[in-house]
Design an enzyme around this catalytic site. Structure first.
Site, PDB file in Angstrom:
ATOM      1  N   ASP A 286      -7.169  -1.480  -4.415  1.00 58.65           N
ATOM      2  CA  ASP A 286      -8.011  -1.666  -3.377  1.00 58.65           C
ATOM      3  C   ASP A 286      -9.226  -0.971  -3.843  1.00 58.65           C
ATOM      4  O   ASP A 286     -10.353  -1.217  -3.669  1.00 58.65           O
ATOM      5  CB  ASP A 286      -7.154  -0.658  -1.961  1.00 58.65           C
ATOM      6  CG  ASP A 286      -5.872  -1.736  -1.435  1.00 58.65           C
ATOM      7  OD1 ASP A 286      -6.271  -2.682  -1.677  1.00 58.65           O
ATOM      8  OD2 ASP A 286      -5.067  -1.804  -0.641  1.00 58.65           O
TER       9      ASP A 286
ATOM     10  N   ASP B  67       0.966  -1.250  -0.007  1.00 59.95           N
ATOM     11  CA  ASP B  67       0.020  -0.158   0.398  1.00 59.95           C
ATOM     12  C   ASP B  67       0.973   1.690   0.031  1.00 59.95           C
ATOM     13  O   ASP B  67       1.980   1.387   0.816  1.00 59.95           O
ATOM     14  CB  ASP B  67      -0.882  -0.297   1.300  1.00 59.95           C
ATOM     15  CG  ASP B  67      -1.885  -0.954   1.211  1.00 59.95           C
ATOM     16  OD1 ASP B  67      -2.477  -1.657   0.606  1.00 59.95           O
ATOM     17  OD2 ASP B  67      -2.232  -1.603   2.191  1.00 59.95           O
TER      18      ASP B  67
END
Length: 162
Positions: free
Chosen positions: A136, A117
């Site tokens: 995501d 991330d």
């Protein structure tokens, strides 16, 4: 189903290319690198290795293979549901977004042991402590699309391949 395949493939490729660029070319995967201000304070690349689920929940447990299995089962269930019920082109694209994002995070878990991330967005005095990635975003868009457009097939005849 072709539309689902292509949407998923493009999401997967975009997700993996962005992660490769940020982790390897920009070096954010290296310890101590921290973050890169892209468009401060709205967008930063801030590395976070997510070993858990959303927002790092359960990251203290070794759930790597459970989460890989869960992503594969959910992707298969979406494909089964889509084949059974059909839908509009938006439903097929939503499914592709969800599946492409899920597989993108599976690839991370296999190769890195965690999801990479790196996108961090803050605004208006709110400092967001969480990072996310393109997969995501695609999962979110796909899930919302399926939730709101998934019943669209009742008003139109079933389409075999969109």
């Amino acid at each position: 189903m072709r539309l689902t395949f292509w949407a998923g493939l493009w999401v997967l490729l975009l997700d993996q290319a962005s992660k490769y660029y940020v982790v390897h070319w920009l070096g954010l995967g290296n310890p101590g690198r921290g973050k890169i201000e892209v468009f401060p304070p709205y967008l930063e690349f801030q590395m976070a290795w997510n070993r858990g689920v959303n927002f790092g929940l359960f990251s203290g447990f070794d759930m790597r293979w459970v989460l890989i299995g869960l992503a594969v089962v959910i992707s298969a269930a979406v494909l089964w549901w889509l084949r059974k019920n059909g839908g509009s082109k938006w439903v097929y694209m939503s499914a592709g977004f969800l599946i492409g994002g899920a597989i993108g995070n599976v690839v991370d878990r296999i190769f890195y042991g965690a999801v990479a991330d790196f996108l961090n967005m803050s605004c208006c005095g709110f400092n967001n402590p969480y990072s996310f990635n393109i997969a995501d975003v695609a999962i979110f868009i796909g899930a919302v699309g399926l939730a709101f457009l998934g019943e669209d097939h009742k008003s139109s005849p079933k389409k075999k391949s969109a």
